[in-house]
Design an enzyme around this catalytic site. Sequence first.
Site, PDB file in Angstrom:
ATOM      1  N   LYS A   1     -47.064  56.733  41.552  1.00 43.51           N
ATOM      2  CA  LYS A   1     -47.502  56.284  42.867  1.00 43.51           C
ATOM      3  C   LYS A   1     -48.515  57.261  43.434  1.00 43.51           C
ATOM      4  O   LYS A   1     -48.638  58.394  42.975  1.00 43.51           O
ATOM      5  CB  LYS A   1     -46.315  56.140  43.825  1.00 43.51           C
ATOM      6  CG  LYS A   1     -45.743  57.476  44.286  1.00 43.51           C
ATOM      7  CD  LYS A   1     -44.663  57.315  45.329  1.00 43.51           C
ATOM      8  CE  LYS A   1     -44.286  58.698  45.853  1.00 43.51           C
ATOM      9  NZ  LYS A   1     -43.195  58.702  46.753  1.00 43.51           N
TER      10      LYS A   1
ATOM     11  N   ASP B   1     -33.646  59.719  44.214  1.00 45.63           N
ATOM     12  CA  ASP B   1     -34.597  60.521  44.980  1.00 45.63           C
ATOM     13  C   ASP B   1     -33.833  61.497  45.854  1.00 45.63           C
ATOM     14  O   ASP B   1     -32.629  61.335  46.073  1.00 45.63           O
ATOM     15  CB  ASP B   1     -35.491  59.615  45.835  1.00 45.63           C
ATOM     16  CG  ASP B   1     -36.885  60.192  46.054  1.00 45.63           C
ATOM     17  OD1 ASP B   1     -37.108  61.378  45.732  1.00 45.63           O
ATOM     18  OD2 ASP B   1     -37.755  59.457  46.554  1.00 45.63           O
TER      19      ASP B   1
END
Length: 192
Positions: A104, A131
């Site tokens: 990303k 995450d």
Amino acid sequence: MPYFSYAKGDKKDEPRVSIRARVCADAIEAAGADRVVTIDLHAPQIQGFFRIPVDDLYALPVLGKAIKSKKLQDPVVVSPDTGFVKQARRYATYLNCNLVIGDKQRVAHDEQAEVLQIIGDVKGKTALIVDDFTISAGTLVEIAITLVEHGAKTVYAAVTHGVFAPGTKERIDDSPITKLLVTDSIETQPTP
């Protein structure tokens, strides 16, 4: 201090701005702290911002146990970006499964991430996004959508720190994420 809230400010991202995590570390020391205990710091270099001992604990044992209890079918661990690969590898090893990486980029400073590609195979698998924290769930949702587009059967997510800005719950509810597992490092109980 389970969640070090200025951890995202671990480097200069614009000219003439301070490294906010360092300023916060200095303030904590000036207030008289002689040790810091935290969980899943955003970046390892933050420990070096302090002149006092820092114990960075891991949420993996707690989240890993919760993930195993879900008995996910054919799981694959997904790192939402290249910055979290090392930690995501620990989850993949713990769960004895493969690792996939989301590529990303952020083109602005508005927390909007654009997923460029998924590196690895998710077709027919249960994707588990891991995450260290989420604020708006923007990255989680974008990665989840992309995983489904690449053939993931189901998408789960496990996050250490759930900051949950306004609108996050609705964003997650409207996403392909089946379940989000999160620790209680931040008080997130909704107000009536």
